[in-house]
Design a protein around this motif. Structure first.
Motif, PDB file in Angstrom:
ATOM      1  N   ALA A  39     -10.951  -3.367  -1.896  1.00  0.00           N
ATOM      2  CA  ALA A  39     -11.418  -4.442  -2.764  1.00  0.00           C
ATOM      3  C   ALA A  39     -10.267  -5.295  -3.277  1.00  0.00           C
ATOM      4  CB  ALA A  39     -12.174  -3.851  -3.951  1.00  0.00           C
ATOM      5  N   GLY A  40      -9.042  -4.848  -3.085  1.00  0.00           N
ATOM      6  CA  GLY A  40      -7.879  -5.552  -3.601  1.00  0.00           C
ATOM      7  C   GLY A  40      -7.388  -6.625  -2.653  1.00  0.00           C
ATOM      8  N   GLU A  41      -6.155  -7.034  -2.836  1.00  0.00           N
ATOM      9  CA  GLU A  41      -5.567  -8.086  -2.028  1.00  0.00           C
ATOM     10  C   GLU A  41      -4.970  -7.486  -0.754  1.00  0.00           C
ATOM     11  OE1 GLU A  41      -4.784  -8.852  -6.426  1.00  0.00           O
ATOM     12  OE2 GLU A  41      -4.772  -7.179  -5.084  1.00  0.00           O
ATOM     13  N   PRO A  42      -5.606  -7.675   0.407  1.00  0.00           N
ATOM     14  CA  PRO A  42      -5.120  -7.053   1.635  1.00  0.00           C
ATOM     15  C   PRO A  42      -3.762  -7.563   2.093  1.00  0.00           C
ATOM     16  CG  PRO A  42      -6.913  -8.563   2.105  1.00  0.00           C
ATOM     17  CD  PRO A  42      -6.782  -8.474   0.618  1.00  0.00           C
ATOM     18  N   SER A  43      -3.394  -8.773   1.670  1.00  0.00           N
ATOM     19  CA  SER A  43      -2.127  -9.340   2.115  1.00  0.00           C
ATOM     20  C   SER A  43      -0.943  -8.874   1.270  1.00  0.00           C
ATOM     21  CB  SER A  43      -2.208 -10.870   2.088  1.00  0.00           C
ATOM     22  OG  SER A  43      -2.427 -11.304   0.765  1.00  0.00           O
ATOM     23  N   LEU A  44      -1.212  -8.181   0.167  1.00  0.00           N
ATOM     24  CA  LEU A  44      -0.127  -7.746  -0.702  1.00  0.00           C
ATOM     25  C   LEU A  44       0.667  -6.618  -0.070  1.00  0.00           C
ATOM     26  CD1 LEU A  44      -1.523  -7.739  -4.315  1.00  0.00           C
ATOM     27  CD2 LEU A  44       0.163  -9.252  -3.335  1.00  0.00           C
ATOM     28  N   ASN A  45       1.945  -6.690  -0.259  1.00  0.00           N
ATOM     29  CA  ASN A  45       2.838  -5.654   0.218  1.00  0.00           C
ATOM     30  C   ASN A  45       2.999  -4.622  -0.896  1.00  0.00           C
ATOM     31  OD1 ASN A  45       4.940  -4.081   1.114  1.00  0.00           O
ATOM     32  ND2 ASN A  45       6.402  -5.772   1.299  1.00  0.00           N
ATOM     33  N   PRO A  46       2.579  -3.365  -0.665  1.00  0.00           N
ATOM     34  CA  PRO A  46       2.714  -2.355  -1.718  1.00  0.00           C
ATOM     35  C   PRO A  46       4.156  -2.199  -2.203  1.00  0.00           C
ATOM     36  CG  PRO A  46       1.380  -1.514   0.070  1.00  0.00           C
ATOM     37  CD  PRO A  46       1.936  -2.833   0.517  1.00  0.00           C
ATOM     38  N   LYS A  47       5.113  -2.398  -1.298  1.00  0.00           N
ATOM     39  CA  LYS A  47       6.520  -2.263  -1.677  1.00  0.00           C
ATOM     40  C   LYS A  47       6.890  -3.276  -2.767  1.00  0.00           C
ATOM     41  CE  LYS A  47      11.177  -2.026   0.139  1.00  0.00           C
ATOM     42  NZ  LYS A  47      12.071  -2.266   1.248  1.00  0.00           N
ATOM     43  N   ALA A  48       6.354  -4.481  -2.652  1.00  0.00           N
ATOM     44  CA  ALA A  48       6.635  -5.518  -3.655  1.00  0.00           C
ATOM     45  C   ALA A  48       6.077  -5.116  -5.014  1.00  0.00           C
ATOM     46  CB  ALA A  48       6.047  -6.856  -3.211  1.00  0.00           C
ATOM     47  N   ILE A  49       4.921  -4.482  -5.019  1.00  0.00           N
ATOM     48  CA  ILE A  49       4.328  -4.014  -6.278  1.00  0.00           C
ATOM     49  C   ILE A  49       5.177  -2.907  -6.873  1.00  0.00           C
ATOM     50  CG2 ILE A  49       2.342  -2.797  -7.273  1.00  0.00           C
ATOM     51  CD1 ILE A  49       0.578  -4.333  -5.259  1.00  0.00           C
ATOM     52  N   LEU A  50       5.587  -1.962  -6.048  1.00  0.00           N
ATOM     53  CA  LEU A  50       6.357  -0.806  -6.516  1.00  0.00           C
ATOM     54  C   LEU A  50       7.740  -1.192  -7.033  1.00  0.00           C
ATOM     55  CD1 LEU A  50       5.388   1.636  -3.650  1.00  0.00           C
ATOM     56  CD2 LEU A  50       4.541   1.689  -5.998  1.00  0.00           C
ATOM     57  N   GLU A  51       8.285  -2.288  -6.550  1.00  0.00           N
ATOM     58  CA  GLU A  51       9.619  -2.714  -6.972  1.00  0.00           C
ATOM     59  C   GLU A  51       9.614  -3.540  -8.260  1.00  0.00           C
ATOM     60  OE1 GLU A  51      11.184  -4.663  -3.505  1.00  0.00           O
ATOM     61  OE2 GLU A  51      11.785  -2.765  -2.590  1.00  0.00           O
ATOM     62  N   LEU A  52       8.440  -3.885  -8.752  1.00  0.00           N
ATOM     63  CA  LEU A  52       8.375  -4.686  -9.981  1.00  0.00           C
ATOM     64  C   LEU A  52       8.835  -3.861 -11.176  1.00  0.00           C
ATOM     65  CD1 LEU A  52       4.910  -6.464  -9.635  1.00  0.00           C
ATOM     66  CD2 LEU A  52       7.162  -7.564  -9.629  1.00  0.00           C
ATOM     67  N   PRO A  53       9.674  -4.437 -12.039  1.00  0.00           N
ATOM     68  CA  PRO A  53      10.020  -3.755 -13.295  1.00  0.00           C
ATOM     69  C   PRO A  53       8.769  -3.634 -14.157  1.00  0.00           C
ATOM     70  CG  PRO A  53      11.430  -5.677 -12.916  1.00  0.00           C
ATOM     71  CD  PRO A  53      10.369  -5.705 -11.879  1.00  0.00           C
ATOM     72  N   LEU A  54       8.757  -2.679 -15.055  1.00  0.00           N
ATOM     73  CA  LEU A  54       7.586  -2.414 -15.893  1.00  0.00           C
ATOM     74  C   LEU A  54       7.090  -3.675 -16.597  1.00  0.00           C
ATOM     75  CD1 LEU A  54       5.527  -0.568 -17.280  1.00  0.00           C
ATOM     76  CD2 LEU A  54       7.301  -0.021 -18.952  1.00  0.00           C
ATOM     77  N   LYS A  55       7.987  -4.417 -17.203  1.00  0.00           N
ATOM     78  CA  LYS A  55       7.592  -5.614 -17.959  1.00  0.00           C
ATOM     79  C   LYS A  55       6.894  -6.630 -17.046  1.00  0.00           C
ATOM     80  CE  LYS A  55       9.374  -8.922 -21.292  1.00  0.00           C
ATOM     81  NZ  LYS A  55      10.521  -9.371 -22.063  1.00  0.00           N
ATOM     82  N   SER A  56       7.433  -6.826 -15.850  1.00  0.00           N
ATOM     83  CA  SER A  56       6.834  -7.779 -14.906  1.00  0.00           C
ATOM     84  C   SER A  56       5.491  -7.283 -14.400  1.00  0.00           C
ATOM     85  CB  SER A  56       7.767  -8.009 -13.717  1.00  0.00           C
ATOM     86  OG  SER A  56       8.981  -8.555 -14.141  1.00  0.00           O
ATOM     87  N   LEU A  57       5.413  -5.992 -14.100  1.00  0.00           N
ATOM     88  CA  LEU A  57       4.158  -5.412 -13.627  1.00  0.00           C
ATOM     89  C   LEU A  57       3.067  -5.564 -14.689  1.00  0.00           C
ATOM     90  CD1 LEU A  57       2.530  -3.770 -11.540  1.00  0.00           C
ATOM     91  CD2 LEU A  57       3.404  -1.707 -12.639  1.00  0.00           C
ATOM     92  N   ALA A  58       3.387  -5.204 -15.919  1.00  0.00           N
ATOM     93  CA  ALA A  58       2.419  -5.316 -17.008  1.00  0.00           C
ATOM     94  C   ALA A  58       1.984  -6.772 -17.204  1.00  0.00           C
ATOM     95  CB  ALA A  58       3.010  -4.745 -18.297  1.00  0.00           C
ATOM     96  N   GLN A  59       2.912  -7.698 -17.108  1.00  0.00           N
ATOM     97  CA  GLN A  59       2.586  -9.113 -17.280  1.00  0.00           C
ATOM     98  C   GLN A  59       1.678  -9.609 -16.165  1.00  0.00           C
ATOM     99  OE1 GLN A  59       3.577 -10.984 -20.104  1.00  0.00           O
ATOM    100  NE2 GLN A  59       1.918 -12.203 -19.270  1.00  0.00           N
ATOM    101  N   LYS A  60       1.978  -9.233 -14.918  1.00  0.00           N
ATOM    102  CA  LYS A  60       1.151  -9.660 -13.787  1.00  0.00           C
ATOM    103  C   LYS A  60      -0.252  -9.064 -13.866  1.00  0.00           C
ATOM    104  CE  LYS A  60       4.839 -10.649 -10.487  1.00  0.00           C
ATOM    105  NZ  LYS A  60       4.518 -12.046 -10.171  1.00  0.00           N
ATOM    106  N   LEU A  61      -0.354  -7.850 -14.361  1.00  0.00           N
ATOM    107  CA  LEU A  61      -1.676  -7.246 -14.537  1.00  0.00           C
ATOM    108  C   LEU A  61      -2.437  -7.956 -15.658  1.00  0.00           C
ATOM    109  CD1 LEU A  61      -0.739  -3.502 -14.087  1.00  0.00           C
ATOM    110  CD2 LEU A  61      -2.384  -4.764 -12.694  1.00  0.00           C
ATOM    111  N   GLU A  62      -1.755  -8.236 -16.745  1.00  0.00           N
ATOM    112  CA  GLU A  62      -2.376  -8.935 -17.883  1.00  0.00           C
ATOM    113  C   GLU A  62      -2.857 -10.322 -17.474  1.00  0.00           C
ATOM    114  OE1 GLU A  62      -3.896  -9.759 -21.557  1.00  0.00           O
ATOM    115  OE2 GLU A  62      -3.128  -7.823 -20.901  1.00  0.00           O
ATOM    116  N   ASP A  63      -2.033 -11.031 -16.693  1.00  0.00           N
ATOM    117  CA  ASP A  63      -2.377 -12.384 -16.245  1.00  0.00           C
ATOM    118  C   ASP A  63      -3.320 -12.376 -15.042  1.00  0.00           C
ATOM    119  OD1 ASP A  63      -0.707 -13.284 -18.246  1.00  0.00           O
ATOM    120  OD2 ASP A  63       0.997 -13.645 -16.888  1.00  0.00           O
ATOM    121  N   GLU A  64      -3.679 -11.193 -14.572  1.00  0.00           N
ATOM    122  CA  GLU A  64      -4.567 -10.996 -13.422  1.00  0.00           C
ATOM    123  C   GLU A  64      -4.004 -11.594 -12.133  1.00  0.00           C
ATOM    124  OE1 GLU A  64      -8.453 -12.320 -14.691  1.00  0.00           O
ATOM    125  OE2 GLU A  64      -8.579 -10.740 -16.199  1.00  0.00           O
TER     126      GLU A  64
END
Length: 191
Positions: A39-64
């Protein structure tokens, strides 16, 4: 007994993780995450998600900018890969998918600072319905009646606990200290 962890259905799956054959969000083979990332974004690279710092990850999740499913799926897949290499997982917290669904229903004003951020817990932290063994067999099959304070705070802030990890360093530290003590005192020759 009816425990929330579903342990009565658990067995060690292909990945060697307790309950891995019933993990709801990822497969246990060398495939991509199953239901969560479909159901998620098939084009997303999991490695890019895993490399995000906590602050950036939380912000991207908050901003959807990232979906909760793609982030959780990426972290679960990585947890499986790491576990296959170093045997680090002690329990899968199956309620992570329920937590994800509950978070999706929240209004933006109700979201915590860690909204959607997947976390692993050390085996020492109580999580309702799961054992907290501290690496000791005497605590097996004694699930926590409620979440510990740290787990409550993390969940209240929107974090999604997904796995519990072992703590072998505690046991090794104790063993090394005893051996070092015995060697320094010259008492090993007595054995």
């Amino acid at each position: 007994m009816g425990r929330e962890s579903g342990r009565e259905n658990q067995s060690t799956g292909e990945a060697g993780i307790p309950g891995s054959r019933v993990w709801p969000c990822v497969t246990v083979r060398n495939e991509s995450p199953a239901r969560v990332t479909e159901a998620g974004e098939p084009s997303l690279n999991p490695k890019a998600i895993l490399e995000l710092p906590l602050k950036s990850l939380a912000q991207k999740l908050e901003d959807e900018e990232l979906s909760l499913e793609s982030v959780l799926g990426s972290y679960l897949e990585e947890a499986l890969k790491v576990h296959k290499k170093v045997n680090c997982l002690t329990d899968f917290l199956g309620e992570c998918e329920e937590k994800l669904q509950a978070l999706k229903k929240l209004k933006k004003t109700e979201r915590g600072l860690l909204y959607g951020v997947p976390i692993s817990l050390k085996d020492t932290y109580d999580c309702k319905g799961h054992d907290s063994t501290c690496g000791l067999a005497q605590f097996l099959e004694k699930p926590a009646a409620k979440d510990g304070v740290i787990v409550k705070v993390l969940k209240a802030q929107g974090a999604i606990p997904l796995v519990k990890t072992n703590i072998p360093q505690t046991l090794l530290r104790s063993l090394k200290w005893h051996l070092a003590y015995l060697l320094l005192r010259g008492t090993c020759s007595q054995f």
